[in-house]
Design a protein around this motif. Structure first.
Motif, PDB file in Angstrom:
ATOM      1  N   PRO A 142       0.812  -1.220   0.000  1.00 50.80           N
ATOM      2  CA  PRO A 142       0.000   0.000   0.000  1.00 50.80           C
ATOM      3  C   PRO A 142       0.845   1.270   0.000  1.00 50.80           C
ATOM      4  N   GLY A 143       0.356   2.285  -0.706  1.00 54.64           N
ATOM      5  CA  GLY A 143       0.997   3.590  -0.695  1.00 54.64           C
ATOM      6  C   GLY A 143       2.328   3.621  -1.424  1.00 54.64           C
ATOM      7  N   THR A 144       3.019   4.738  -1.280  1.00 54.17           N
ATOM      8  CA  THR A 144       4.356   4.879  -1.841  1.00 54.17           C
ATOM      9  C   THR A 144       5.343   4.173  -0.930  1.00 54.17           C
ATOM     10  N   ARG A 145       6.259   3.378  -1.535  1.00 54.80           N
ATOM     11  CA  ARG A 145       7.112   2.540  -0.711  1.00 54.80           C
ATOM     12  C   ARG A 145       8.575   2.647  -1.134  1.00 54.80           C
ATOM     13  N   PHE A 146       9.427   2.580  -0.127  1.00 53.22           N
ATOM     14  CA  PHE A 146      10.855   2.397  -0.364  1.00 53.22           C
ATOM     15  C   PHE A 146      11.064   0.900  -0.528  1.00 53.22           C
ATOM     16  N   VAL A 147      11.582   0.485  -1.672  1.00 55.01           N
ATOM     17  CA  VAL A 147      11.745  -0.944  -1.958  1.00 55.01           C
ATOM     18  C   VAL A 147      13.225  -1.265  -2.101  1.00 55.01           C
TER      19      VAL A 147
ATOM     20  N   ALA B 184      15.590   6.800   5.075  1.00 57.48           N
ATOM     21  CA  ALA B 184      15.233   7.881   5.993  1.00 57.48           C
ATOM     22  C   ALA B 184      14.997   9.208   5.273  1.00 57.48           C
ATOM     23  N   LYS B 185      15.603   9.367   4.103  1.00 58.57           N
ATOM     24  CA  LYS B 185      15.435  10.609   3.338  1.00 58.57           C
ATOM     25  C   LYS B 185      13.983  10.799   2.883  1.00 58.57           C
ATOM     26  N   TYR B 186      13.228   9.701   2.794  1.00 57.62           N
ATOM     27  CA  TYR B 186      11.892   9.756   2.207  1.00 57.62           C
ATOM     28  C   TYR B 186      10.784   9.456   3.212  1.00 57.62           C
ATOM     29  N   VAL B 187      11.131   9.366   4.483  1.00 59.73           N
ATOM     30  CA  VAL B 187      10.165   8.927   5.488  1.00 59.73           C
ATOM     31  C   VAL B 187       8.939   9.835   5.542  1.00 59.73           C
ATOM     32  N   GLU B 188       9.142  11.135   5.527  1.00 56.14           N
ATOM     33  CA  GLU B 188       8.013  12.058   5.632  1.00 56.14           C
ATOM     34  C   GLU B 188       7.062  11.885   4.446  1.00 56.14           C
ATOM     35  N   PHE B 189       7.625  11.768   3.261  1.00 55.20           N
ATOM     36  CA  PHE B 189       6.830  11.573   2.049  1.00 55.20           C
ATOM     37  C   PHE B 189       6.088  10.238   2.088  1.00 55.20           C
ATOM     38  N   ILE B 190       6.778   9.193   2.549  1.00 61.53           N
ATOM     39  CA  ILE B 190       6.171   7.862   2.622  1.00 61.53           C
ATOM     40  C   ILE B 190       5.019   7.848   3.617  1.00 61.53           C
TER      41      ILE B 190
ATOM     42  N   ALA C 185       3.158  10.336   4.505  1.00 59.23           N
ATOM     43  CA  ALA C 185       2.055  11.139   3.981  1.00 59.23           C
ATOM     44  C   ALA C 185       1.208  10.356   2.989  1.00 59.23           C
ATOM     45  N   SER C 186       1.825   9.374   2.304  1.00 61.79           N
ATOM     46  CA  SER C 186       1.110   8.586   1.301  1.00 61.79           C
ATOM     47  C   SER C 186       0.467   7.328   1.874  1.00 61.79           C
ATOM     48  N   GLY C 187       0.694   7.076   3.165  1.00 58.73           N
ATOM     49  CA  GLY C 187       0.200   5.835   3.746  1.00 58.73           C
ATOM     50  C   GLY C 187       0.979   4.633   3.292  1.00 58.73           C
ATOM     51  N   GLY C 188       2.253   4.847   2.965  1.00 63.08           N
ATOM     52  CA  GLY C 188       3.086   3.779   2.427  1.00 63.08           C
ATOM     53  C   GLY C 188       3.954   3.109   3.466  1.00 63.08           C
ATOM     54  N   GLY C 189       5.139   2.669   3.019  1.00 64.74           N
ATOM     55  CA  GLY C 189       6.021   1.945   3.924  1.00 64.74           C
ATOM     56  C   GLY C 189       7.273   1.502   3.205  1.00 64.74           C
ATOM     57  N   ALA C 190       7.830   0.395   3.656  1.00 63.89           N
ATOM     58  CA  ALA C 190       9.054  -0.156   3.079  1.00 63.89           C
ATOM     59  C   ALA C 190       8.834  -1.625   2.763  1.00 63.89           C
ATOM     60  N   THR C 191       9.375  -2.059   1.630  1.00 62.21           N
ATOM     61  CA  THR C 191       9.223  -3.443   1.169  1.00 62.21           C
ATOM     62  C   THR C 191      10.598  -4.028   0.884  1.00 62.21           C
ATOM     63  N   ILE C 192      10.814  -5.255   1.345  1.00 66.52           N
ATOM     64  CA  ILE C 192      12.033  -5.988   1.001  1.00 66.52           C
ATOM     65  C   ILE C 192      11.652  -6.967  -0.091  1.00 66.52           C
TER      66      ILE C 192
ATOM     67  N   LYS D 292      10.703  -0.767  10.721  1.00 66.69           N
ATOM     68  CA  LYS D 292       9.499  -0.701  11.551  1.00 66.69           C
ATOM     69  C   LYS D 292       9.723   0.096  12.825  1.00 66.69           C
ATOM     70  N   HIS D 293      10.821  -0.181  13.536  1.00 64.86           N
ATOM     71  CA  HIS D 293      10.998   0.369  14.876  1.00 64.86           C
ATOM     72  C   HIS D 293      11.835   1.652  14.914  1.00 64.86           C
ATOM     73  N   GLU D 294      12.699   1.854  13.940  1.00 65.45           N
ATOM     74  CA  GLU D 294      13.483   3.082  13.915  1.00 65.45           C
ATOM     75  C   GLU D 294      12.845   4.158  13.036  1.00 65.45           C
ATOM     76  N   LEU D 295      12.282   3.745  11.891  1.00 66.35           N
ATOM     77  CA  LEU D 295      11.690   4.715  10.974  1.00 66.35           C
ATOM     78  C   LEU D 295      10.171   4.764  11.066  1.00 66.35           C
ATOM     79  N   GLY D 296       9.577   3.836  11.804  1.00 64.58           N
ATOM     80  CA  GLY D 296       8.126   3.840  11.985  1.00 64.58           C
ATOM     81  C   GLY D 296       7.340   3.543  10.730  1.00 64.58           C
ATOM     82  N   LEU D 297       7.907   2.710   9.846  1.00 64.95           N
ATOM     83  CA  LEU D 297       7.285   2.413   8.570  1.00 64.95           C
ATOM     84  C   LEU D 297       6.511   1.097   8.588  1.00 64.95           C
ATOM     85  N   HIS D 298       5.415   1.063   7.847  1.00 63.67           N
ATOM     86  CA  HIS D 298       4.728  -0.196   7.557  1.00 63.67           C
ATOM     87  C   HIS D 298       5.689  -1.059   6.747  1.00 63.67           C
TER      88      HIS D 298
END
Length: 268
Positions: free
Chosen positions: A43-48, A85-91, A93-100, A120-126
């Motif tokens: 979901p959302g914009t994601r750092f992959v 971490a450079k994109y956390v605020e943008f991510i 805002a989009s309801g996104g997260g990070a994907t491996i 999850k625990h340092e950047l607070g990302l889904h």
């Protein structure tokens, strides 16, 4: 609540927490690339983060350049975290997260677990794990606890066809799917529709019935076969046996989605 089990050769989470950061051994591995994506990796914009190495040799793979570990770039988890971490605020805002993703991220389970935990625990990302499930036995309970969503590829229900498509057996993927169901872990199933291979109704029906039996699948992506990776195959000197395979029509794709929907699944 007891701490999740981890392999004996790895320190527990409590042991890590008690170890000064400077004294910890840096975690790293082989990275193919990273990207920002929307809509296809969760979901959302994601750092992959695309990790290198994969035990499958899918005939329709669009990233055969991720197959070999040695073709990646050795990086530390810290480097990947700094980039994300450079994109956390943008991510956020989009309801996104990070994907491996990969390759197959569970070929490098230590790096994958480290990234999921820290995203999850340092950047607070889904967090999401994109996997074939073939190496699901390498995913520790701790790794899965740090995973909010699993994107699980079920490439065929027919065992012989699965072997033909991937070079591997289907059973490990089904076992991993059942384990995720037992854990109540949210799953999106992915199924690639390839005319003349995966599209027989009995094959689609088999995947749909199994998926519906799990109870934890909130979405099914029916992905039309495409040829966007063919140039990579040629550049690597690989024979692309599906070069002349037609793309599925819109009607064929809709018919496959209807099979999943008939089982009460949300198919897109």
């Amino acid at each position: 609540m007891p701490e999740p089990a981890v392999p004996a050769h790895l320190p527990s989470r409590s042991a890590l927490a008690a170890t000064p950061a400077a004294a910890r051994r840096p975690v790293g591995g082989m990275l193919h690339s990273w990207d920002l994506s929307t809509g296809v990796d969760g979901p959302g914009t994601r750092f992959v983060a695309f990790l290198s190495g994969c035990p499958l040799r899918c005939l329709y793979c669009h990233n055969p350049d991720t197959w070999r570990l040695r073709d990646g770039q050795r990086v530390a988890a810290d480097e990947i975290l700094r980039e994300a971490a450079k994109y956390v605020e943008f991510i956020h805002a989009s309801g996104g997260g990070a994907t491996i993703s990969g390759g197959e991220p569970l070929l490098q389970p230590v790096l994958t677990g480290e990234l999921l935990h820290r995203f999850k625990h340092e950047l607070g990302l889904h967090t999401a794990l994109d996997t074939s499930g073939f190496l699901g036995s390498r995913a520790t309970d701790a790794l899965l606890a740090d995973t909010d969503l699993v994107l699980l590829d079920i490439k065929s229900w027919d065992r012989a066809l699965y072997r033909h498509l991937t070079g591997q057996q289907l059973a490990p993927t089904l076992n991993f799917a059942r384990r995720l169901a037992d854990l109540g872990k949210e799953v999106w199933v992915r199924f690639v529709l390839v005319p003349g291979l995966t599209d027989p109704i009995e094959n689609v029906e088999g995947v749909a019935a199994f998926t519906a039996s799990l109870g934890n699948v909130t979405r099914v992506d029916v992905l039309p076969f495409h040829k966007l990776g063919m140039e990579k195959w040629r550049a690597l000197g690989l024979e692309c046996t599906l070069a002349d395979t037609p793309l599925p029509t819109g009607d064929q794709t809709d018919e496959a989605r209807a099979v999943f929907a008939a089982h009460g699944l949300h198919a897109v």
